[in-house]
Write an enzyme that holds these catalytic residues in place. Structure first.
Site, mmCIF file in Angstrom:
data_model
loop_
_atom_site.group_PDB
_atom_site.id
_atom_site.type_symbol
_atom_site.label_atom_id
_atom_site.label_comp_id
_atom_site.label_asym_id
_atom_site.label_seq_id
_atom_site.Cartn_x
_atom_site.Cartn_y
_atom_site.Cartn_z
ATOM 1 N N GLU A 146 -14.753 -70.439 -34.801
ATOM 2 C CA GLU A 146 -14.307 -70.407 -36.200
ATOM 3 C C GLU A 146 -14.580 -69.062 -36.873
ATOM 4 O OE1 GLU A 146 -12.430 -72.792 -37.116
ATOM 5 O OE2 GLU A 146 -12.869 -73.933 -35.295
ATOM 6 N N LEU A 147 -14.727 -68.015 -36.064
ATOM 7 C CA LEU A 147 -14.945 -66.649 -36.550
ATOM 8 C C LEU A 147 -16.228 -66.513 -37.379
ATOM 9 C CD1 LEU A 147 -11.275 -65.682 -37.544
ATOM 10 C CD2 LEU A 147 -12.505 -65.065 -35.459
#
Length: 239
Positions: A146-147
């Site tokens: 999810e960065l």
């Protein structure tokens, strides 16, 4: 010249079957084999194979001017081997062109970076080993699940040998600043950060088919104009 960095995320979870109270202690078969097989094969046929063929054609047409990157979770690779070897073969064809970079990530697409540094390092190394074995090149860039990013995570990533990390160009963090620049980690300036332009990315991922969207239909000409309208000093757009 402005660079456009395309990165594609590929992940398939192992889906759990219905596990009832009376199965406890009697059955240790936790996964839904039918769902896992059917979904992976369907997505391979409808998405992975057509898209990879399209990318392969663009690479052949434009050569070194067109490059992309993939972040494929370890458990997605596991399922390709189990259920859809043709999908894995299509990624290997892309790898053979030399125009495709494969990023490292946590093996199971997990949030372990937030909780357990040692397990985080283990999962990342396991994933990097798998990528190198399958595609012949060891990753030098990293994308967390999810960065998710913090300077502490950035330090761990750099210590594992990565020199680039992808993260989210979050508006509440950047404030007035643009994601369309190359940034550095606050804890280690040697770690370069590529920030996703969430506005343009979400235009493709979520709004492209939304006919009630004020910008629908989204055409290539319209999208390229938005990119060209950025200030000339904004040198990289990460999508």
């Amino acid at each position: 010249m402005r660079s456009i960095c395309f990165y594609f995320q590929v992940h398939q979870p192992f889906r759990l079957r219905t596990y009832r109270f009376f199965d406890i202690g009697d059955s240790h078969d936790y996964f839904d084999e039918f769902q896992n097989r059917s979904i992976v094969k369907r997505v391979t046929e409808r998405s992975y194979l057509p898209m990879n063929n399209l990318l392969l054609g663009l690479i052949k047409e434009y050569g070194a001017a067109f490059r992309v990157s993939f972040s494929i979770s370890g458990i997605a690779l596991d399922q390709f081997e189990m259920y859809a070897p043709e999908a894995l073969a299509s990624f290997k064809k892309l790898a053979a062109t030399g125009n495709v970079e494969f990023l490292a990530e946590t093996y199971a697409h997990s949030l372990v970076a937030l909780k357990n540094p040692e397990e985080f390092k283990y999962q990342v190394q396991k994933h990097a080993d798998r990528i190198e074995k399958l595609f012949g090149v060891r990753p030098t860039a990293f994308r967390n699940t999810e960065l998710i990013y913090s300077d502490q995570i950035g330090s761990m990533v750099y210590d594992m040998g990565f020199n680039v990390m992808l993260t989210e160009g979050a508006k509440h963090i950047l404030g007035w600043k643009s994601p369309n620049f190359l940034y550095c980690s606050g804890s280690n300036p040697k770690l370069k950060l590529l920030l996703r332009n969430y506005q343009l990315s979400d235009d493709i991922a979520f709004r492209f088919s939304n006919q009630s969207w004020i910008e629908w239909p989204l055409t290539a000409e319209k999208f390229s104009k938005w990119i060209n309208d950025f200030d000339k000093n904004q040198s990289v757009v990460n999508i």
